[in-house]
Design a protein around this motif. Structure first.
Motif, short mmCIF file in Angstrom:
data_model
loop_
_atom_site.label_atom_id
_atom_site.label_comp_id
_atom_site.label_asym_id
_atom_site.label_seq_id
_atom_site.Cartn_x
_atom_site.Cartn_y
_atom_site.Cartn_z
N TYR A 126 42.56 45.18 41.68
CA TYR A 126 41.28 45.58 41.11
C TYR A 126 40.49 44.31 40.81
O TYR A 126 41.02 43.37 40.22
CB TYR A 126 41.48 46.36 39.81
N TYR A 127 39.22 44.31 41.18
CA TYR A 127 38.32 43.21 40.85
C TYR A 127 36.90 43.75 40.89
O TYR A 127 36.66 44.86 41.38
CB TYR A 127 38.50 42.02 41.78
N GLY A 128 35.97 42.99 40.38
CA GLY A 128 34.61 43.47 40.32
C GLY A 128 33.62 42.52 40.92
O GLY A 128 33.87 41.33 41.08
N SER A 129 32.49 43.09 41.29
CA SER A 129 31.36 42.35 41.80
C SER A 129 30.11 42.99 41.21
O SER A 129 29.78 44.11 41.55
CB SER A 129 31.33 42.40 43.31
N PRO A 151 48.47 52.82 24.12
CA PRO A 151 49.57 52.18 24.84
C PRO A 151 49.71 52.59 26.31
O PRO A 151 50.38 51.90 27.08
CB PRO A 151 50.82 52.56 24.04
N ARG A 152 49.06 53.68 26.72
CA ARG A 152 49.11 54.09 28.13
C ARG A 152 48.26 53.18 29.02
O ARG A 152 48.38 53.21 30.24
CB ARG A 152 48.62 55.53 28.29
N ILE A 153 47.40 52.36 28.42
CA ILE A 153 46.48 51.50 29.15
C ILE A 153 47.08 50.10 29.25
O ILE A 153 47.54 49.54 28.27
CB ILE A 153 45.13 51.42 28.42
N ASP A 154 47.06 49.54 30.47
CA ASP A 154 47.50 48.15 30.68
C ASP A 154 46.35 47.17 30.53
O ASP A 154 46.49 46.10 29.95
CB ASP A 154 48.11 47.96 32.06
N PHE A 155 45.18 47.52 31.10
CA PHE A 155 44.01 46.64 31.11
C PHE A 155 42.75 47.46 30.93
O PHE A 155 42.71 48.63 31.29
CB PHE A 155 43.89 45.89 32.46
N GLN A 156 41.71 46.81 30.41
CA GLN A 156 40.40 47.43 30.32
C GLN A 156 39.35 46.46 30.80
O GLN A 156 39.53 45.24 30.74
CB GLN A 156 40.08 47.90 28.91
N ALA A 157 38.25 47.02 31.29
CA ALA A 157 37.07 46.24 31.65
C ALA A 157 35.86 47.07 31.21
O ALA A 157 35.90 48.29 31.25
CB ALA A 157 37.02 45.99 33.15
N ARG A 158 34.81 46.39 30.78
CA ARG A 158 33.59 47.08 30.37
C ARG A 158 32.42 46.51 31.13
O ARG A 158 32.30 45.30 31.30
CB ARG A 158 33.36 46.91 28.87
N GLY A 159 31.57 47.41 31.56
CA GLY A 159 30.36 47.02 32.24
C GLY A 159 29.17 47.69 31.59
O GLY A 159 29.30 48.36 30.57
N SER A 181 24.16 42.45 34.13
CA SER A 181 24.67 43.10 35.34
C SER A 181 25.15 42.08 36.36
O SER A 181 25.90 42.43 37.27
CB SER A 181 23.60 44.00 35.96
N ARG A 182 24.76 40.83 36.23
CA ARG A 182 25.19 39.79 37.17
C ARG A 182 26.50 39.11 36.74
O ARG A 182 27.06 38.33 37.50
CB ARG A 182 24.10 38.75 37.32
N LEU A 183 26.94 39.38 35.52
CA LEU A 183 28.20 38.79 35.07
C LEU A 183 29.36 39.37 35.86
O LEU A 183 29.33 40.54 36.24
CB LEU A 183 28.42 39.07 33.58
N PRO A 184 30.40 38.60 36.07
CA PRO A 184 31.56 39.15 36.77
C PRO A 184 32.27 40.17 35.89
O PRO A 184 32.28 40.05 34.66
CB PRO A 184 32.46 37.93 37.01
N THR A 197 43.50 38.73 18.37
CA THR A 197 42.53 37.67 18.65
C THR A 197 42.92 36.87 19.89
O THR A 197 44.08 36.82 20.27
CB THR A 197 42.41 36.70 17.45
N GLY A 198 41.91 36.27 20.48
CA GLY A 198 42.13 35.38 21.63
C GLY A 198 42.65 36.08 22.86
O GLY A 198 43.39 35.49 23.64
N ILE A 199 42.27 37.33 23.09
CA ILE A 199 42.75 38.06 24.28
C ILE A 199 41.96 37.56 25.48
O ILE A 199 40.74 37.71 25.55
CB ILE A 199 42.58 39.58 24.09
N PRO A 200 42.63 36.92 26.44
CA PRO A 200 41.92 36.30 27.57
C PRO A 200 41.34 37.32 28.54
O PRO A 200 41.79 38.46 28.61
CB PRO A 200 43.01 35.45 28.24
N HIS A 201 40.34 36.87 29.30
CA HIS A 201 39.70 37.69 30.33
C HIS A 201 40.08 37.16 31.71
O HIS A 201 40.20 35.95 31.90
CB HIS A 201 38.19 37.64 30.18
N TYR A 202 40.27 38.09 32.66
CA TYR A 202 40.66 37.73 34.02
C TYR A 202 39.75 38.43 35.02
O TYR A 202 39.23 39.51 34.76
CB TYR A 202 42.11 38.15 34.29
N GLY A 203 39.60 37.84 36.19
CA GLY A 203 38.75 38.39 37.24
C GLY A 203 39.45 39.40 38.12
O GLY A 203 38.78 40.21 38.78
N ARG A 204 40.78 39.38 38.16
CA ARG A 204 41.53 40.31 39.02
C ARG A 204 42.81 40.76 38.34
O ARG A 204 43.44 40.00 37.61
CB ARG A 204 41.92 39.63 40.34
#
Length: 166
Positions: A158-161, A64-72, A49-52, A137-144
């Protein structure tokens, strides 16, 4: 540039409210189910839960309707220029896998708004579906993730804390 700040606090109460209010929504399902607290040791939950919050671009591993995803922990977020969708698993007596969905649509938004990523994070994602020619493969992760000119003179970032999407 006008700034508007919106926060989403992902919690069990939000999941219950989303089920009650928005049970008719049907965004795409996550490629990988979000983690569940009942399956993970409390120390791991606390550390996770402390990971960004990290966003990964859709390189063909998602709808294809999705540009980005994030999982928590216990949720997934899907972004496009005109909306953000939060998906949370819910208990179901009839289905093996059930989820609540909360969709934030930006009404009248520019559906062609340009997305930019910033704050490159360590790590990447790999998806091994089917034959090696279909692997991602090798799909990079971004903070914002920033969508420029969603409305005239307005960007959406969009960004997370920890457990929050802001």
């Amino acid at each position: 540039m006008n700034k508007v700040r919106v926060q989403f606090f992902v919690a069990p109460a939000l999941a219950a409210a989303a089920v009650a209010i928005l049970s008719g929504c049907s965004p795409p399902r996550p490629a990988i189910a979000p983690l569940s607290r009942r399956h993970v040791d409390n120390k791991v939950v606390d550390a996770f839960s402390r990971l960004p919050l990290s966003f990964e671009a859709n390189r063909g591993q998602l709808d294809p309707r999705i540009d980005f995803q994030a999982r928590g922990l216990g949720y997934a977020v899907f972004l496009s220029a005109a909306e953000a969708v939060v998906v949370m698993p819910t208990p179901s007596r009839t289905a093996k896998r059930s989820s609540a969905r909360m969709r934030m649509q930006l009404l009248g938004a520019n559906p062609s708004a340009t997305a930019e990523t910033t704050e490159r994070l360590a790590g990447s994602s790999n998806y091994f579906h089917g034959s090696p020619g279909n692997w991602k493969t090798g799909i990079p992760h971004y903070g914002r993730v920033r969508y420029r000119a969603v409305y005239p003179g307005v960007d959406v970032v969009y960004y997370g804390s920890e457990r929050r999407l802001e």
